[in-house]
Write an enzyme that holds these catalytic residues in place. Structure first.
Site, PDB file in Angstrom:
ATOM      1  N   MET A 193       0.851  -1.198   0.000  1.00 39.61           N
ATOM      2  CA  MET A 193       0.000   0.000   0.000  1.00 39.61           C
ATOM      3  C   MET A 193       0.891   1.254   0.000  1.00 39.61           C
ATOM      4  O   MET A 193       1.711   1.383  -0.889  1.00 39.61           O
ATOM      5  CB  MET A 193      -0.997  -0.061   1.142  1.00 39.61           C
ATOM      6  CG  MET A 193      -1.908  -1.282   0.934  1.00 39.61           C
ATOM      7  SD  MET A 193      -3.329  -1.365   1.994  1.00 39.61           S
ATOM      8  CE  MET A 193      -4.179  -2.747   1.231  1.00 39.61           C
ATOM      9  N   SER A 194       0.765   2.115   0.994  1.00 35.56           N
ATOM     10  CA  SER A 194       1.484   3.389   0.879  1.00 35.56           C
ATOM     11  C   SER A 194       3.001   3.277   0.995  1.00 35.56           C
ATOM     12  O   SER A 194       3.700   4.261   0.749  1.00 35.56           O
ATOM     13  CB  SER A 194       0.939   4.390   1.896  1.00 35.56           C
ATOM     14  OG  SER A 194      -0.389   4.725   1.558  1.00 35.56           O
ATOM     15  N   VAL A 195       3.495   2.104   1.340  1.00 32.33           N
ATOM     16  CA  VAL A 195       4.947   1.878   1.248  1.00 32.33           C
ATOM     17  C   VAL A 195       5.390   2.105  -0.203  1.00 32.33           C
ATOM     18  O   VAL A 195       6.514   2.538  -0.479  1.00 32.33           O
ATOM     19  CB  VAL A 195       5.306   0.453   1.726  1.00 32.33           C
ATOM     20  CG1 VAL A 195       6.738   0.079   1.375  1.00 32.33           C
ATOM     21  CG2 VAL A 195       5.075   0.328   3.235  1.00 32.33           C
ATOM     22  N   TYR A 236      -1.572  14.566   3.837  1.00 33.88           N
ATOM     23  CA  TYR A 236      -1.327  13.251   3.253  1.00 33.88           C
ATOM     24  C   TYR A 236      -2.429  12.874   2.279  1.00 33.88           C
ATOM     25  O   TYR A 236      -3.523  12.488   2.686  1.00 33.88           O
ATOM     26  CB  TYR A 236      -1.214  12.212   4.370  1.00 33.88           C
ATOM     27  CG  TYR A 236      -0.804  10.856   3.853  1.00 33.88           C
ATOM     28  CD1 TYR A 236       0.532  10.590   3.561  1.00 33.88           C
ATOM     29  CD2 TYR A 236      -1.733   9.859   3.645  1.00 33.88           C
ATOM     30  CE1 TYR A 236       0.914   9.364   3.068  1.00 33.88           C
ATOM     31  CE2 TYR A 236      -1.355   8.623   3.150  1.00 33.88           C
ATOM     32  CZ  TYR A 236      -0.035   8.385   2.863  1.00 33.88           C
ATOM     33  OH  TYR A 236       0.340   7.160   2.376  1.00 33.88           O
TER      34      TYR A 236
END
Lengths: 419, 419
Positions: free
Chosen positions: B135-137, B242
């Site tokens: 995901m946001s990694v 974000y």
């Protein structure tokens, strides 16, 4: 789109429809008239399919066939320029091996002779490390996996299908034996006419994830539901009739007998021991079931490794991967009398055995065959294996055979003479 | 389903929701109440997501990030049993490293100290060779790729976004600079509230292929169309907020600047030189575009390799993979004053720089973070890298940080003392 329109009259040539030079799926985002998508069905149009068959994973969900953590097996090379090897097509035209590839929309070809890679070419959207969909070539892998389980006593070819999948009791397969689905001699209402969207094969495609499901669709949306709904027509065991649902039933028998997914079984039994160079993958239905009848994508070299494994009586990469009895049973073939009524004019005297096409020609060649010209051709006498991926505009090997088969046999003859 | 119902009150524990022991997606076919599917949205429910995040490829179309043909780089091992290392959670509870993993639904953890793999565990549905969604990694990979192109002069952080993607002229990004999308300081109407299906992030998910599209949906169905439709709110450059669309814009800048897909660029610049063990993959939208903001799945070990590359100032596997200036710019961090208004109570004094979270703690640690507890934690002072995959029931790191961050810092302290 003008390319596609032209194709309806006379298909544009392989060069004219090269997905790289046409720019299919190039650019960010690709131009609307150069976009290949699943939802609008464009991935099945020509020439879009020339891109799609090398990029299935971008279009539909898939499950990985892991190659394991070890090194890839070595394919030793001894380049031979066989492009000029001459043949004559079934309709009498002079041909060369290289021209055959162009004329039949090959995306890649690998030829092994005596275990050495003597010729390897890529066209279209295919690259050495990229998997290409094998479609019905998948069936031959399913057959070999079934054969392995037979030799282990986990599958009995004489047993009723319902011994493994009782849920098929009320279906066409309720009174079928395992060997009848292996050899496709079941009597089924199911039809497999790729050009007719009302043919049952299109229902199978909707169920297995290779065709979009319309919003108001009330048919089966998983492979299992599709199989359970199959109706009998005629008798089992009498004649060969090429119907993909047989292989999907066989795949189900395999899962139940092994307790494993088809992808894990293929990884454990063949892909890892064979030293495959890349992972393969199956496309899956909405609940993760592999299409055992048509969903496997592999690299060309890994397809060649599998062909060579078969030619070597199941031995490859220093180990016995497939029991030799499984290979020999396939190579021996089925009953040509049961095959004859199916009327394959390009395959006189042939038979179908455990998901392989057996020529019964002088070299004892046998084949795995996909509907857009994908294939493995094993010629035991010439010690030759041909692995091929293609994206022929016509869905049917009647479009390939008149050009490819004479070229394969001519090459076999040339290699035998040269050796 | 009773498990899910219970989760609405108080989430069942990691052990109680272990997808293997619960039998999710086991059997042929899996039982209806043990089936995880995309179309019905069940893959996003808890505990179904504990299976799904390790099996994204079976749910949605993906594109491969090739690891190249070379051998995997060696991760030397020196097992240390760090499971008992004690810490105190932000709310004052005694904790151990091992208990932290259980309490925060870890699917896998790999700890490197001074370049050696000292601890590696797998839970849930994850296996060493299987990719898990970051995901946001994903964003942190996109940031590093952008950084590489900056050092090559192919991307100018001060340039308008429209220098690379003119089609964004009329959107919120029409007057934004590249560095503002890198650092997420754009002013956007877009909201990112995972629990609210009316939040814009759900529109992004429908567009990028990670949420089913209802039959009568008339919103954007591709990432590009979604980005072009974004509206401005407030000012650019003032404060960190974000919002994943920034990363998707950055990914588009990268594609245009490099002329490559994100997947090919990641393969060429990082995955191949790093000696990744397995291919990675991005999920793609309906026209093949990678989700650069959340779509990357990798194995845990390859995530650890990337973390170690960062810790080593971009050097790994015997070569300089990422220019050290890119790493140092990230490690140095952004402006904590711009970060503060966002109100991350678990990250006091932190900043956000080029798609990485920078703690500005005494060890200079910085992080890649995914919303279900996935992450990379690089601690330069302790020469420690933690790579972690997880499937926490709560979508938000406020649920992980109070337990994980003190455990990471305690481990860093223990390793520093021990060295």
């Amino acid at each position: 789109m003008s390319v596609a329109a032209a194709a309806n009259q006379h298909p544009a040539s392989a060069t004219e429809t090269d997905p790289e030079s046409l720019g299919w799926m190039k650019g960010f985002p690709p131009a609307p008239d150069r976009t290949v998508a699943f939802q609008d069905g464009s991935f099945r149009s020509f020439p879009e399919l020339r891109w799609a068959w090398s990029n299935i994973r971008q279009l539909v969900p898939t499950v990985n066939v892991w190659r394991g953590a070890g090194p890839a097996s070595v394919l030793s090379r001894e380049d031979q320029d066989i492009g000029a090897v001459a043949s004559v097509t079934m309709d009498g035209r002079p041909m060369t091996f290289a021209k055959m590839l162009e004329e039949t929309y090959a995306d890649g070809i690998a030829v092994l002779h005596q275990g050495k890679l003597i010729y390897e070419r890529y066209f279209g959207a295919l690259k050495p490390h990229k998997p290409h969909i094998g479609m019905s070539v998948t069936k031959s892998f399913t057959g070999v996996l079934a054969g392995i389980l037979v030799t282990e006593g986990r599958v009995d070819p004489q047993a009723p299908v319902t011994d493994y999948v009782p849920e098929l009791k009320a279906s066409a397969f309720g009174d079928a034996r395992v060997h009848e689905v292996m050899d496709m001699t079941t009597g089924l209402e199911y039809t497999e006419v790729y050009t007719d969207r009302n043919s049952h094969v299109w229902g199978l495609r909707r169920a297995n994830g290779m065709a979009p499901i319309p919003p108001d669709y009330d048919g089966p949306t998983t492979i299992f539901d599709f199989l359970v709904a199959q109706k009998k027509q005629g008798e089992h065991g009498k004649a060969f009739a090429y119907k993909t649902v047989n292989t999907d039933v066989l795949a189900w028998i395999i899962r139940r007998a092994s307790g494993m997914t088809l992808s894990d079984l293929l990884s454990e039994r063949i892909w890892t021991p064979m030293g495959a160079e890349e992972d393969a993958h199956y496309h899956v239905d909405r609940i993760g079931t592999e299409s055992g009848g048509g969903g496997l994508s592999t690299t060309l070299r890994d397809l060649a490794r599998f062909g060579e494994t078969m030619r070597n009586h199941g031995r490859f990469n220093g180990r016995q991967i497939v029991p030799s009895s499984v290979v020999e049973d396939i190579a021996r073939g089925g009953d040509p009398e049961k095959f004859k009524p199916a009327g394959y004019t390009t395959l006189p005297g042939a038979s179908y055995r455990n998901q392989w096409w057996v020529t019964h020609n002088a070299h004892g060649a046998y084949m795995a065959r996909g509907v857009h010209g994908q294939g493995i051709y094993v010629d035991p006498k010439a010690e030759m294996v041909i692995a091929r991926y293609a994206s022929h505009p016509v869905a049917g090997n009647a479009a390939n055979d008149p050009v490819t088969l004479p070229a394969y046999m001519a090459l076999a003859k040339a290699l035998t003479a040269g050796g």
